[in-house]
Design an enzyme around this catalytic site. Structure first.
Site, PDB file in Angstrom:
ATOM      1  N   TYR A   1      -6.863   6.599   2.636  1.00  0.00           N
ATOM      2  CA  TYR A   1      -5.936   5.712   3.360  1.00  0.00           C
ATOM      3  C   TYR A   1      -6.604   5.200   4.641  1.00  0.00           C
ATOM      4  CZ  TYR A   1      -1.488   4.253   5.557  1.00  0.00           C
ATOM      5  OH  TYR A   1      -0.463   3.549   6.170  1.00  0.00           O
TER       6      TYR A   1
ATOM      7  N   THR B   1       6.949   4.863  11.823  1.00  0.00           N
ATOM      8  CA  THR B   1       8.210   4.121  11.875  1.00  0.00           C
ATOM      9  C   THR B   1       9.207   4.767  10.908  1.00  0.00           C
ATOM     10  OG1 THR B   1       6.957   2.150  12.391  1.00  0.00           O
ATOM     11  CG2 THR B   1       9.196   1.800  11.624  1.00  0.00           C
TER      12      THR B   1
ATOM     13  N   SER C   1       0.873  -1.189   0.000  1.00  0.00           N
ATOM     14  CA  SER C   1       0.000   0.000   0.000  1.00  0.00           C
ATOM     15  C   SER C   1       0.895   1.220   0.000  1.00  0.00           C
ATOM     16  CB  SER C   1      -0.861   0.048   1.263  1.00  0.00           C
ATOM     17  OG  SER C   1      -1.508   1.305   1.364  1.00  0.00           O
TER      18      SER C   1
HETATM   19  N1  LIG Z   1       6.144   3.115   7.798  1.00  0.00           N
HETATM   20  C1  LIG Z   1       5.181   3.473   8.610  1.00  0.00           C
HETATM   21  O1  LIG Z   1       5.388   4.337   9.480  1.00  0.00           O
HETATM   22  C2  LIG Z   1       3.824   2.840   8.534  1.00  0.00           C
HETATM   23  C3  LIG Z   1       2.865   3.227   9.476  1.00  0.00           C
HETATM   24  C4  LIG Z   1       1.602   2.635   9.432  1.00  0.00           C
HETATM   25  C5  LIG Z   1       1.321   1.664   8.492  1.00  0.00           C
HETATM   26  N2  LIG Z   1       2.263   1.317   7.581  1.00  0.00           N
HETATM   27  C6  LIG Z   1       1.877   0.306   6.579  1.00  0.00           C
HETATM   28  O2  LIG Z   1       2.926  -0.615   6.378  1.00  0.00           O
HETATM   29  C7  LIG Z   1       2.957  -1.021   5.001  1.00  0.00           C
HETATM   30  C8  LIG Z   1       4.341  -0.763   4.425  1.00  0.00           C
HETATM   31  O3  LIG Z   1       4.600   0.632   4.514  1.00  0.00           O
HETATM   32  P1  LIG Z   1       6.023   1.232   4.161  1.00  0.00           P
HETATM   33  O4  LIG Z   1       6.282   2.324   5.119  1.00  0.00           O
HETATM   34  O5  LIG Z   1       7.005   0.147   4.015  1.00  0.00           O
HETATM   35  O6  LIG Z   1       5.698   1.898   2.739  1.00  0.00           O
HETATM   36  P2  LIG Z   1       6.432   1.715   1.318  1.00  0.00           P
HETATM   37  O7  LIG Z   1       5.760   2.642   0.387  1.00  0.00           O
HETATM   38  O8  LIG Z   1       7.895   1.839   1.484  1.00  0.00           O
HETATM   39  O9  LIG Z   1       6.102   0.216   0.965  1.00  0.00           O
HETATM   40  C9  LIG Z   1       4.912  -0.192   0.372  1.00  0.00           C
HETATM   41  C10 LIG Z   1       5.260  -1.129  -0.772  1.00  0.00           C
HETATM   42  O10 LIG Z   1       4.063  -1.599  -1.375  1.00  0.00           O
HETATM   43  C11 LIG Z   1       4.199  -1.535  -2.788  1.00  0.00           C
HETATM   44  N3  LIG Z   1       2.857  -1.407  -3.334  1.00  0.00           N
HETATM   45  C12 LIG Z   1       1.989  -0.374  -3.189  1.00  0.00           C
HETATM   46  N4  LIG Z   1       0.835  -0.635  -3.817  1.00  0.00           N
HETATM   47  C13 LIG Z   1       0.966  -1.877  -4.361  1.00  0.00           C
HETATM   48  C14 LIG Z   1       0.113  -2.697  -5.126  1.00  0.00           C
HETATM   49  N5  LIG Z   1      -1.111  -2.311  -5.470  1.00  0.00           N
HETATM   50  N6  LIG Z   1       0.574  -3.911  -5.515  1.00  0.00           N
HETATM   51  C15 LIG Z   1       1.833  -4.335  -5.197  1.00  0.00           C
HETATM   52  N7  LIG Z   1       2.684  -3.578  -4.472  1.00  0.00           N
HETATM   53  C16 LIG Z   1       2.250  -2.371  -4.054  1.00  0.00           C
HETATM   54  C17 LIG Z   1       5.090  -0.341  -3.029  1.00  0.00           C
HETATM   55  O11 LIG Z   1       5.740  -0.356  -4.286  1.00  0.00           O
HETATM   56  C18 LIG Z   1       6.073  -0.452  -1.871  1.00  0.00           C
HETATM   57  O12 LIG Z   1       7.183  -1.253  -2.209  1.00  0.00           O
HETATM   58  C19 LIG Z   1       1.854  -0.245   4.287  1.00  0.00           C
HETATM   59  O13 LIG Z   1       0.728  -1.063   4.179  1.00  0.00           O
HETATM   60  C20 LIG Z   1       1.595   0.917   5.222  1.00  0.00           C
HETATM   61  O14 LIG Z   1       0.267   1.352   5.120  1.00  0.00           O
HETATM   62  C21 LIG Z   1       3.500   1.874   7.569  1.00  0.00           C
END
Ligand SMILES: NC(=O)c1ccc[n+]([C@@H]2O[C@H](COP(=O)([O-])OP(=O)(O)OC[C@H]3O[C@@H](n4cnc5c(N)ncnc54)[C@H](O)[C@@H]3O)[C@@H](O)[C@H]2O)c1
Length: 341
Positions: A171, A201, A101
């Site tokens: 979102y 994070t 996502s």
């Molecule tokens: N990092 C944070 O602080 C945080 C906080 C809350 C939730 N999250 C959740 O954790 C997950 C990972 O977040 P992140 O920080 O690593 O973000 P990120 O953007 O680095 O990683 C998300 C990955 O998903 C891939 N992606 C997006 N849509 C896609 C699709 N339709 N099909 C296939 N791949 C797809 C992107 O290319 C990317 O590699 C997400 O679901 C995010 O909502 C992250």
């Protein structure tokens, strides 16, 4: 194979010390959607070190090949370039992490429909796989399901205060729908679902560029380049920042431990910090002469965010160990090298 950055190398070793003797995924097959992203790639690294067979599925919309290029050629790693909403495979997985996502507020507001689909149709696709394979499946939800929370620190039984049609709703509401769908598969089919509500994070591999940047990575990049550090609003809004190794271990425990089936668990660092404090700290650590400037506030930006992590501690024995200062120093070291290379 490409060598890992020294900070990543050392951090991975530290996680393995935390998980010494853990064999839950050894010889098992794990699918990580969004595996080329920030959190997904840390998980791929850890899972491989713990002996798993890892399939990383990613459409590279916000992730980067660079995050996993050191794994290409690893005999237990497979990269599938595909959108999760089109995911159709007959492979068998023991564990699934659904992390695909867009996650940066600016980025998901530019791509609201893709964001909603990754968490709705994308969730449906992976839940069907989990149902067929009898896998344990972890959903990476978010603190944003609480919206502008009125209860701080926020426990899992708080229902949230979310604007369902605001600019962030693509979102927040997509994640709320995703959670409801995961719980429906648990109730209707007994699928072993687990939901982690992740609070902010940061760490190496968090993108700093354009719309993908989030506060920590953007501030560090601005400070290192001597540009203005741009704070939205008065900067007195708070967040709780968790270093990526703490989060990766928490997610791993959520995925593998017994007693977590059908549970929703907050994962985050309970230390609350204002955005002004964060900007000052980054300025000090980088020894930067950047100015801290204030831009107009963004709509629906939550005022405070801080997790109650009692459930994570009780169920998983987990709590963050890396201090904000230590985590920021490590992130700065990594980003400095990246900018210079
Ligand atoms: N990092 C944070 O602080 C945080 C906080 C809350 C939730 N999250 C959740 O954790 C997950 C990972 O977040 P992140 O920080 O690593 O973000 P990120 O953007 O680095 O990683 C998300 C990955 O998903 C891939 N992606 C997006 N849509 C896609 C699709 N339709 N099909 C296939 N791949 C797809 C992107 O290319 C990317 O590699 C997400 O679901 C995010 O909502 C992250």
């Amino acid at each position: 194979m490409k060598r890992l950055d020294p900070v990543l190398e050392e951090d991975t070793k530290r996680m393995l010390v935390d998980l010494e003797g853990d064999s839950a995924v050894e010889g098992r097959s794990v699918l990580v959607t969004g595996g080329a992203g920030f959190l997904g790639s840390w998980l791929c690294d850890l899972l491989l070190k713990l002996g798993a067979q890892v399939t990383c599925l990613d459409n590279f919309s916000s992730g980067r090949l660079d995050n996993v290029s050191h794994l290409l050629g690893h005999e237990r790693f497979r990269l599938v370039k595909q959108d999760v909403t089109r995911f159709e495979r007959n492979d068998k997985y023991d564990f699934i992490v659904h992390a695909a996502s867009r996650a940066s507020p600016e980025d998901y507001q530019i791509h609201p429909i893709e964001t909603m689909l990754a968490n709705s149709l994308g969730s449906l696709k992976v839940l069907e796989v989990a149902r067929r394979c009898d896998s344990k499946i972890l959903y990476t939800s978010t603190s944003e399901v609480y919206g502008d929370a009125k209860v701080i620190p926020t426990p899992e039984d708080y229902w949230g205060n979310v604007n369902p049609i605001g600019p962030r709703s693509c979102y927040d509401e997509a994640k709320r729908f995703g959670e409801a769908l995961f719980m429906s598969y648990y109730r209707k089919y007994g699928v072993d679902v687990r939901i982690a509500r992740i609070f902010n994070t940061y760490g190496p591999r968090l993108r700093e560029d354009s719309a993908y940047g989030r506060a920590v990575s953007r501030f560090i990049s601005q400070a290192l380049r001597g540009d203005d550090i741009t704070v939205y609003g008065d900067g007195e809004q708070t967040r709780s920042f968790c270093y990526v190794t703490d989060m990766t271990v928490g997610l791993y425990l959520m995925l593998t431990r017994e007693g977590v089936k059908g549970q929703v668990v907050n994962l985050g660092n309970p230390r609350e910090t204002t955005i002004n404090e964060l900007a000052e700290l980054i300025k000090r650590i980088t020894n930067s002469r950047s100015r801290i400037v204030h831009l107009p506030p963004v709509p629906d930006d939550p005022r405070r965010r801080c997790p109650d992590i009692s459930r994570a501690t009780e169920l998983l024995g987990w709590r963050p160990r890396v201090s904000l200062e230590d985590g920021l120093r490590r992130t700065v070291e990594w980003l400095k090298r990246k900018i210079e290379s």
